[in-house]
Motif scaffolding. Sequence first.
Motif, PDB file in Angstrom:
ATOM      1  N   LEU A  11      52.501 -25.937  33.930  1.00 17.22           N
ATOM      2  CA  LEU A  11      52.412 -27.309  33.508  1.00 17.22           C
ATOM      3  C   LEU A  11      52.464 -27.911  34.804  1.00 17.22           C
ATOM      4  O   LEU A  11      52.877 -27.497  35.653  1.00 17.22           O
ATOM      5  CB  LEU A  11      54.026 -27.315  33.296  1.00 17.22           C
ATOM      6  CG  LEU A  11      54.009 -28.502  32.731  1.00 17.22           C
ATOM      7  CD1 LEU A  11      53.526 -29.852  32.086  1.00 17.22           C
ATOM      8  CD2 LEU A  11      55.577 -29.356  32.430  1.00 17.22           C
ATOM      9  N   GLN A  13      51.315 -31.970  36.339  1.00 19.10           N
ATOM     10  CA  GLN A  13      50.863 -34.159  36.077  1.00 19.10           C
ATOM     11  C   GLN A  13      49.088 -33.788  35.841  1.00 19.10           C
ATOM     12  O   GLN A  13      48.411 -33.412  37.155  1.00 19.10           O
ATOM     13  CB  GLN A  13      51.594 -34.845  36.706  1.00 19.10           C
ATOM     14  CG  GLN A  13      53.451 -34.707  36.609  1.00 19.10           C
ATOM     15  CD  GLN A  13      54.158 -35.700  37.426  1.00 19.10           C
ATOM     16  OE1 GLN A  13      53.429 -35.488  37.743  1.00 19.10           O
ATOM     17  NE2 GLN A  13      55.103 -36.151  36.806  1.00 19.10           N
ATOM     18  N   ALA A  14      48.710 -35.003  34.975  1.00 19.95           N
ATOM     19  CA  ALA A  14      47.505 -35.247  35.765  1.00 19.95           C
ATOM     20  C   ALA A  14      46.881 -36.210  36.796  1.00 19.95           C
ATOM     21  O   ALA A  14      47.841 -36.434  37.973  1.00 19.95           O
ATOM     22  CB  ALA A  14      47.386 -36.496  34.643  1.00 19.95           C
ATOM     23  N   LYS A  86      43.338 -33.934  33.601  1.00 21.56           N
ATOM     24  CA  LYS A  86      43.943 -34.908  32.650  1.00 21.56           C
ATOM     25  C   LYS A  86      44.306 -33.910  31.588  1.00 21.56           C
ATOM     26  O   LYS A  86      44.398 -32.897  31.273  1.00 21.56           O
ATOM     27  CB  LYS A  86      42.089 -35.473  32.404  1.00 21.56           C
ATOM     28  CG  LYS A  86      41.304 -35.608  33.431  1.00 21.56           C
ATOM     29  CD  LYS A  86      40.279 -36.547  32.773  1.00 21.56           C
ATOM     30  CE  LYS A  86      39.314 -36.998  33.412  1.00 21.56           C
ATOM     31  NZ  LYS A  86      37.170 -37.322  33.660  1.00 21.56           N
ATOM     32  N   PRO A  87      44.670 -35.041  31.060  1.00 18.13           N
ATOM     33  CA  PRO A  87      45.499 -34.384  29.657  1.00 18.13           C
ATOM     34  C   PRO A  87      44.801 -33.809  28.891  1.00 18.13           C
ATOM     35  O   PRO A  87      45.531 -32.512  27.999  1.00 18.13           O
ATOM     36  CB  PRO A  87      46.447 -35.314  28.873  1.00 18.13           C
ATOM     37  CG  PRO A  87      46.605 -36.595  29.998  1.00 18.13           C
ATOM     38  CD  PRO A  87      45.358 -36.163  31.171  1.00 18.13           C
ATOM     39  N   THR A  90      44.406 -29.470  28.487  1.00 22.17           N
ATOM     40  CA  THR A  90      45.163 -28.501  27.671  1.00 22.17           C
ATOM     41  C   THR A  90      44.844 -27.772  27.501  1.00 22.17           C
ATOM     42  O   THR A  90      43.964 -28.365  26.161  1.00 22.17           O
ATOM     43  CB  THR A  90      46.327 -29.216  27.762  1.00 22.17           C
ATOM     44  OG1 THR A  90      47.064 -30.174  28.172  1.00 22.17           O
ATOM     45  CG2 THR A  90      47.443 -28.831  26.646  1.00 22.17           C
ATOM     46  N   THR A 120      48.529 -26.667  31.398  1.00 24.74           N
ATOM     47  CA  THR A 120      49.461 -27.511  30.008  1.00 24.74           C
ATOM     48  C   THR A 120      49.655 -28.838  30.930  1.00 24.74           C
ATOM     49  O   THR A 120      50.393 -28.974  32.534  1.00 24.74           O
ATOM     50  CB  THR A 120      50.866 -27.760  29.383  1.00 24.74           C
ATOM     51  OG1 THR A 120      51.136 -26.327  28.519  1.00 24.74           O
ATOM     52  CG2 THR A 120      51.381 -28.970  28.696  1.00 24.74           C
ATOM     53  N   VAL A 121      48.761 -29.811  30.992  1.00 23.03           N
ATOM     54  CA  VAL A 121      49.251 -31.231  31.527  1.00 23.03           C
ATOM     55  C   VAL A 121      49.351 -32.287  31.727  1.00 23.03           C
ATOM     56  O   VAL A 121      49.058 -32.788  29.868  1.00 23.03           O
ATOM     57  CB  VAL A 121      47.317 -31.586  32.342  1.00 23.03           C
ATOM     58  CG1 VAL A 121      46.920 -32.828  33.043  1.00 23.03           C
ATOM     59  CG2 VAL A 121      46.428 -30.192  32.622  1.00 23.03           C
ATOM     60  N   SER A 122      50.498 -32.876  31.635  1.00 21.22           N
ATOM     61  CA  SER A 122      51.198 -33.448  31.183  1.00 21.22           C
ATOM     62  C   SER A 122      50.981 -35.650  31.487  1.00 21.22           C
ATOM     63  O   SER A 122      50.218 -35.545  32.824  1.00 21.22           O
ATOM     64  CB  SER A 122      52.689 -33.821  31.138  1.00 21.22           C
ATOM     65  OG  SER A 122      52.536 -33.920  32.804  1.00 21.22           O
ATOM     66  N   THR A 123      51.461 -36.121  31.204  1.00 17.65           N
ATOM     67  CA  THR A 123      51.098 -37.888  31.448  1.00 17.65           C
ATOM     68  C   THR A 123      51.681 -38.145  32.364  1.00 17.65           C
ATOM     69  O   THR A 123      52.915 -37.778  32.616  1.00 17.65           O
ATOM     70  CB  THR A 123      51.408 -38.294  30.428  1.00 17.65           C
ATOM     71  OG1 THR A 123      52.178 -38.552  29.343  1.00 17.65           O
ATOM     72  CG2 THR A 123      48.704 -37.917  29.435  1.00 17.65           C
TER      73      THR A 123
END
Length: 123
Positions: A11, A13-14, A86-87, A90, A120-123
């Motif tokens: 995981l 972050q963006a 970027k999300p 993912t 997994t890329v989170s916003t």
Amino acid sequence: QVQLVESGGRLVQAGGSLRLSCAASGRTFTRYTMGWFRQAPGKEREFVAAISWSGGVTSYTDSVKGRFTISRDNKNTVYLQMNSLKPDDTDVYYCEARVSAAVTTAKHDYNHWGQGTQVTVST
């Protein structure tokens, strides 16, 4: 036969970065074209990047150009450096090998693949 094991997914972050690794074992690794593909649940596996056996030729899908870099060493490992994530990036990322010197983007051209690593890329 070639065995491929991916690692490095997690995981993030963006805007962040990750480096995926694919360790190959088995037959002569240096004569294989290597590729990275990705797949989301319920969707087709799609091409991300590929690199020739010499490392001199690379190919990328348009959505990752300028952000991702594929590379390989002479010790049976191929990498995917992913920046500015970027999300939409993912997915489960798969390392694939092709018994040919020609770099292609079609998944049916690849003969061997690993179990995948989740990004997994989170916003």
